[in-house]
Structure formats: structure tokens, C-alpha cells
Design an enzyme around this catalytic site. Structure first.
Site, PDB file in Angstrom:
ATOM      1  N   LYS A 122      35.690  31.223   1.930  1.00  0.00           N
ATOM      2  CA  LYS A 122      35.155  30.237   0.987  1.00  0.00           C
ATOM      3  C   LYS A 122      34.752  28.971   1.741  1.00  0.00           C
ATOM      4  CE  LYS A 122      36.675  28.034  -3.380  1.00  0.00           C
ATOM      5  NZ  LYS A 122      37.823  27.982  -4.338  1.00  0.00           N
ATOM      6  N   SER A 203      36.837  28.897  -9.029  1.00  0.00           N
ATOM      7  CA  SER A 203      35.758  28.416  -8.175  1.00  0.00           C
ATOM      8  C   SER A 203      35.481  29.300  -6.961  1.00  0.00           C
ATOM      9  CB  SER A 203      36.080  26.998  -7.678  1.00  0.00           C
ATOM     10  OG  SER A 203      37.237  27.007  -6.858  1.00  0.00           O
ATOM     11  N   SER A 227      41.365  29.697  -9.690  1.00  0.00           N
ATOM     12  CA  SER A 227      40.102  29.909  -8.968  1.00  0.00           C
ATOM     13  C   SER A 227      39.996  31.248  -8.240  1.00  0.00           C
ATOM     14  CB  SER A 227      39.875  28.781  -7.957  1.00  0.00           C
ATOM     15  OG  SER A 227      39.385  27.639  -8.602  1.00  0.00           O
TER      16      SER A 227
END
Ligand SMILES: *[C@@H]1O[C@H](CO)[C@@H](O)[C@H](O)[C@H]1NC(C)=O
Ligand SMILES: CC(=O)N[C@H]1CO[C@H](CO)[C@@H](O)[C@@H]1O
Length: 386
Positions: A122, A203, A227
Site C-alpha cells: 500500500k 482504504s 481498511s
């Protein structure tokens, strides 16, 4: 299985064969899981390839890490214009793969468990390389970090190739209270791969979509509040939210030191366990990891066996998801509980009295903690930039 999940299947061997001469279209139209040529038939599609499959192919010489990197990069450029799951790819990935291939050829016995395996991380997990670490914000484009984040250093030590940075909800979701899941200024709008325009949740949106589509073997995500878990379930991948402090947050762009955690996102439980085993452990640069109650990281992979759930007890805090009672997801949830019971676990209803108390008496406490931590934790991260 819809849209991109049925559009293009790359058998690992076939994809690699494609890159060494077979035209691209040949394997693009091949059937799910099928390969081209005798040596490829034993390998599944990139979409389904597990770590055990990839290691077998690499160790047996059916393909190299360079072939794998090429195949994944080709697949990323094929679907990314539509899905925006990947923000940047690593310009050095191929050179790193060449070096790791050479080490494997030497027949060395000390190869790490992820030797030559591509992994996406990420875009809030720092890498001290040509790639940017922005949490999706242009404010951090070009910013330099002093070294790798601890989890990335561990991945490299295990032999992994950092293939690229996965798109995410900007600032892991705290850019504003009403912004789209999976959107960042730097990475664009991530879209789920199951139907046109699918909300990827977030996210860790890009990590989930990339893992689900086989744009990488597996990916790292981060979670403050949902997330990893929510992005994983809508992408049909396995996401694990480790206890806070089991994985170091050193040089991970933060929201809250009290809640943030880095975890694996993969297509199988066993692959998530492999990735968790690689990144868990104490780190002098993240004080929370001192609380890990063991010196040696447990072998999570060894627990991935049919009897793994027998004798375990799981609590279901039903009152926490009252407002989901009519959701079709609950039907699947109860079906999953039955599967878990059939596998030998005891499933009981529990009440989380602390959570109930907070919901009733201090409904803003959670947001207050996040907000307060963000105000001190983000400047602390920024102060480390060189
Ligand atoms: C990182 O951002 C800079 C812009 O500051 C850009 O020139 C560079 O290409 C980016 N790196 C990668 C790997 O995309
Ligand atoms: C690697 C890659 O394809 N990156 C793209 C990610 O999304 C942004 C914004 O949509 C594009 O500009 C990049 O080219």
C-alpha cells in the site's frame, strides 16, 4: 466471477512463455487455469497461483522471477487503466529479480521463504527506493524516506521483490468525511473487479483489488478501522488485521498509533499466513511491538491445516452489527459460521460491554482518539523525511 475475473487468464507458465516468444493474445484467450504447452499445464493461472505453486515453478526452473515480474507488470498495465489499483510500479523490479534468479541458480540453501516473489505494498508503507510513498497525496510526491519501513525491510530480507505501490483512499480515509473509497489524488479512483463501477471500499482498496485479480502474488495493506477487512471482503480475498503492535508501523504513514496495523491481503488463508509470518515481530523503532508476548514469531503457516479450528472458541458480537441484520451479507456470514462449526470450532454469542458502553455514552470517543493521534503521529512521520 464477473468482468475482469473472466476477461483474461494468465497461466503462470503460459504468461512466462508468452513473454519469451508466444504472442500475448495466445494466452489471453486461454481457458481459466489452462496453460500453453506441456510444461505450463501443471501451473494455475496467475489469478489463482499460490506461493507454493510459484515456489515450485521457480525451484523447478519452469520459470524465473524475471518472467514472473514481466507477467505481473504486463497484467498490471493491461487492467490498470480501468481499475487504478496500482499507483506506481518499481522501475528496479526486473533488475532485483535478475539478482535473485542468479542467487537461486547458485543453489544457495539460505534462500528466504519469499525468494523472488513479487509483492505489492500500500502506498503509505515507505520504501527507500525509486518509488514514492504518498498516502495518495501530491503533498508527499518526491519526498524521501531515510530507509525502508520495517515491514518492507523484512519482506526484502525474506527475498520478496517490491513490485509496486497499491492505490488507496487518500490519507487512509481521513482526507475528509465524505470522499470516495479507493480514491486518491496521486492514484486516481480504484474500482473493484467484480462488476463495472464496483465500490472497492477501503482504504486498502488497491491492495485488495490487485490481490484478487492476480496483479501480484499478495499485497500489504494497513488498517486503522476496517481498511484491510472491508476492502478484502468486497474483493473476495483474505485480509488479516493483526493485533496492534504485532507488525511494526515504523515508517508507515500513520493515522493513529493506538489503532494502526499492517497486515497481509492474499487469495488464500495460507498465503496470508506466509505473508504475516514474514512481517510480524519486534522492532526497536515501534515501541508497541515490545508488548508482543513471544520472542519468536509463531509459525502461522503450520496452523493452516484441516484440524486448525478444532477446539477453538470464537465469539460473535451480534449486537455490534444490529443495523446489518437485513443485509444479504448476513446470510453468508451465518453460512460461514456453520462451516467454522463443522470444522470443529465452538461459536458463541458474546457482548462487548466496553464497546456497548462507548456507543451509548461517548459515541465520539473513537473519532476523537483518531483525530488527536493524527495531529501528533503525522508530524512525527514527516519529521523523519530527509
Ligand atoms: C516519484 O515521483 C516523481 C515526481 O516527484 C516522479 O518523477 C517519479 O517517476 C516517481 N517514481 C515512480 C517510480 O513512479
Ligand atoms: C502505474 C500506473 O498505471 N499508474 C497510473 C495510476 O493512476 C494514475 C491516475 O489515474 C495514472 O496517472 C497512472 O498512470
Amino acid at each position: 466471477m464477473l468482468l475482469l475475473h473472466v476477461l483474461a487468464y494468465h497461466a503462470v507458465g503460459a504468461a512466462c512463455a508468452g513473454l519469451s516468444g508466444v504472442p500475448h493474445d495466445t494466452f489471453r484467450n486461454s481457458k481459466h487455469g489452462a496453460g500453453i504447452g506441456a510444461r505450463d499445464d501443471t501451473y494455475p493461472a496467475l489469478l489463482d497461483a499460490t506461493l507454493d505453486d510459484l515456489r515450485k515453478g521457480l525451484d523447478g526452473g519452469a520459470f524465473s522471477s524475471v518472467n514472473l515480474v514481466d507477467a505481473y507488470l504486463a497484467r498490471i498495465s493491461e487492467v490498470n487503466p480501468l481499475l487504478h489499483a496500482v499507483t506506481e510500479t518499481n522501475p528496479d523490479a526486473r533488475a532485483i529479480a535478475e539478482k535473485l534468479d542468479a542467487e537461486r541458480k547458485e543453489g544457495r540453501k539460505d534462500l528466504g521463504p519469499l525468494h523472488g516473489i513479487p509483492v505489492l505494498v500500500k502506498n503509505n508503507i515507505a520504501t527507500a527506493d525509486a518509488m514514492n510513498t504518498t498516502s495518495g497525496s501530491f503533498a508527499l510526491l518526491g519526498a524521501k524516506v531515510p530507509e525502508d519501513s520495517h515491514v518492507v525491510a523484512l519482506l526484502r530480507k525474506a527475498g520478496a521483490i517490491i513490485l509496486g505501490k497499491a492505490n488507496m483512499s487518500q490519507w487512509a480515509g481521513v482526507r475528509g468525511t465524505n470522499i470516495p473509497n479507493g480514491w486518491s489524488a496521486h492514484g486516481g479512483q480504484t474500482v473493484g473487479a467484480y462488476y463495472p463501477g464496483q465500490d472497492p471500499l477501503g482504504s486498502s482498496s488497491g491492495s485488495a483489488v490487485a490481490a484478487s485479480l492476480g496483479l501480484t502474488w499478495a499485497a500489504l495493506g494497513t488498517e486503522t478501522a476496517g481498511s484491510i477487512i472491508s476492502a478484502s471482503y468486497v474483493a473476495n480475498v483474505v485480509g488479516i488485521r493483526p493485533s496492534v503492535g504485532l507488525t511494526s508501523r515504523y515508517l508507515v504513514i500513520p493515522i493513529s498509533e493506538r489503532l494502526d496495523t499492517v497486515g497481509p491481503m492474499a487469495r488464500t488463508v495460507k498465503d496470508a499466513a506466509y505473508l504475516l509470518s514474514a512481517i510480524a515481530g519486534k522492532d526497536t523503532k515501534d515501541a508497541y511491538t515490545k508488548e508482543i508476548p513471544f520472542d519468536k514469531v509463531p509459525n502461522y503457516v503450520a496452523s493452516c491445516k484441516d484440524s486448525g479450528l478444532s477446539g477453538r472458541r470464537l465469539g460473535v458480537p451480534r449486537s455490534q452489527f444490529k443495523n446489518k441484520a437485513s443485509s444479504p451479507a448476513m446470510v453468508e456470514f451465518d453460512r460461514a459460521l456453520k462451516t467454522i462449526r463443522d470444522a470443529g470450532a465452538e461459536v458463541i454469542d458474546v457482548e462487548l460491554s466496553g464497546a456497548n458502553y462507548l456507543n451509548e455514552h461517548a459515541p465520539n470517543a473513537f473519532a476523537d482518539v483518531l483525530g488527536d493521534d493524527f495531529f501528533t503521529n503525522l508530524p512525527d512521520y514527516l519529521s523523519k523525511l530527509t
